[in-house]
Each structure stands twice: as structure tokens, then as C-alpha cells.
Motif scaffolding. Sequence first.
Motif: not given
Lengths: 153, 153
Positions: B75-76, B80-81, B83-90
Motif C-alpha cells: 500500500r505504501h 521502511d515498508n 524492507e519490513q516486507f522483505e524481512k518478514e517474507i523470509q
Amino acid sequence: MEELDDLDVTILRLLQENAHYTNKEIAARLGMTITPVYERIKRLENQGYIKKYITLLDKEKIGKTLTSFCSVSLRHHTKDNVEQFEKEIQQFNEVQECYHVAGATDFLLKVTVKNMSEYHDFVRNKLSTIENIGNLNSSFVLNEIKYTLAYDI
Amino acid sequence: MEELDDLDVTILRLLQENAHYTNKEIAARLGMTITPVYERIKRLENQGYIKKYITLLDKEKIGKTLTSFCSVSLRHHTKDNVEQFEKEIQQFNEVQECYHVAGATDFLLKVTVKNMSEYHDFVRNKLSTIENIGNLNSSFVLNEIKYTLAYDI
DNA sequence: CCATAAAAAGAAAATTTTTCTAAAAAAACA
DNA sequence: TGTTTTTTTAGAAAAATTTTCTTTTTATGG
């Protein structure tokens, strides 16, 4: 054909991670001797759980710096049309993967090339020459966030 | 760092096709002896051309019968957004591959699961719990037309 | 043509794979 | 439960491969 027990699964996990682990190393991790590890792996190969052992190269180092996922739609969807596309796509070395998918488009290709010029050549002079191609839509890879070929078993 | 000569390229081609070829087999094909083959492979490993040796399993046999390519939009798009996604998807083992792509969507995931029920669980209880997820669009694989991990070198 | 460096050949040592036999464990059955 | 049968594992030996080392060959540059 038999089921996999815990030892089999652990062996497969280790082999997914590194095809060059020796029987000795695997045996040590499992707390068993070499022979049963050797025989289990041979059985897993014969039963088809293990498909093949491959070497992964560094795509940047060998000059494949551009990757694209390309969605392809066909114009007509007769059995012959589809089969013709599936046959012709095999010949292109740029196409590493091709899937028939359900959704907005018909096929999804993973294409790996040297640069944009080579990609242009692929689309213009190779992919587009296949009869019956409808829409094409390329998504270029900016960054590989995660890449593992190991299944979660 | 050096360039690859024809012998190096041939060795890499063979290893891509089968990580278990012996030095002897490769040497025979190249018309040379074992030592130079051994040393070239070691050099290719050290120089980073060879990333790793892996074992490919049969996904049907181990029960991963459903594969999906899932397009994700955020969405945004602040740093930070993303990077957060990239971290969580791992953390999700269902996600074997994740690419940041340029195009209509932001990310493309390759997801492998047992069945539709497991896929539903993944989307509903795992993927969707990541903050800032916008659109999701799943393309299910009906058939694997081509699949090779070997680069055309 | 010679000197130097790099690559390959050949042989030997170390390690691993593969085979084989015996022992142990597990499964089947009375 | 006890016995038989089958399967799996352990251990040792043989075969093959990997790894190391030395010598020879090939390529490079003055």
C-alpha cells in the motif's frame, strides 16, 4: 512404494542443502553408520524422491544480469495451439522456466539474459515469432529477495 | 579475477547438468587428465562462479502438489515498508522465491504447498498478516512446461 | 633462443563410495 | 510371550574417487 521415515526426511533435508555432503558427514549428524545412509540415499534415488543433483552458478558472474517474468496469453486456445506453443518454447535457452497457469494469462516464463538488448532480441525475434501469441507482459526483476530450491519437508 | 576459457565453460555446463559427475568423467569428455579438472573446479568454486551443489527432489512425491505465483502490491512504498516486507517474507517456508519486480505489482512470490487448503492458510494466516500488504493476485500452476536451472553459457 | 610462469600429466596418499557378511533390531505370527 | 522371519544396521574390506605432490610440458616475454 514406501513412505518416508524421519531418517529419510532428515537425509533429504541435508541433501537439498548440499549435494556434496559425504555419507560420513550425514551419518555423523544422524548418529548412525555409513552403510545405512548410503543405502537409504540409493533407495531414495531409485524410488524417485531424488530427481537430480545439480550445480548452481552465480548468474551475475556468468553474465546473466537481467531476469524477467513474462506473462504470455495466446489468441486462440485450441488443443493444437497450446501444444504448439509448449513445444516451441522449449527451444529457447533464454527461457529457464515455463508454466501453464490458471488466471488472467496463459503462461508464465522465467527468462534470463545478459542485458536489455538481449531481452529485446528475445521478445522481438524469438518469442514473438511463435504463431498465435496474444499479449505479452514483462516484469523485470529488480532484486532477488529470497531464493531456495529446498522444499519444506 | 580471471575470465573463463572454453574448458571452464564446458566444465560448468557439465556440472550444471549433474553435480555428481566425477572428475574422471569430466576429464574424459574434455580429453584431459583428472588433476587440471580438479583444480579448475576448485578455482571456479573459490572465484564464486559455482555457488552451491544441491539436490532436487520430486515435488509430487514429497507432497508439494500445488504451486502458485503470487503477485503482491504494497500500500505504501516507503523504504521502511519495503524492507519490513522483505524481512518478514523470509520466514515463510512456503515461499521458495521472492522477487522485487518492476511493473504493475511490487513483488512476485513462488509458493509451494501441499494443497489448496494449505495455500488458503498461507494467504489468510501468514501472508496477509504482514502489515501494509495491498493487492494479492495468485496464478496457480496447471502444468510445468519447462524447468531448468542451468544457464545458457 | 633462453628464462620464467602457468598449466597439465603422472603417481602416490588420503578419503570416500561401494560391496559383502554378520549382528542387531523390528516385524510377523503362532 | 516366545519364536521365526524379515528388515535394517554395523563393521570390515575392496574399489573408486578425491586430494596432494612432483615432474613435465606448454605458453609468454625479453
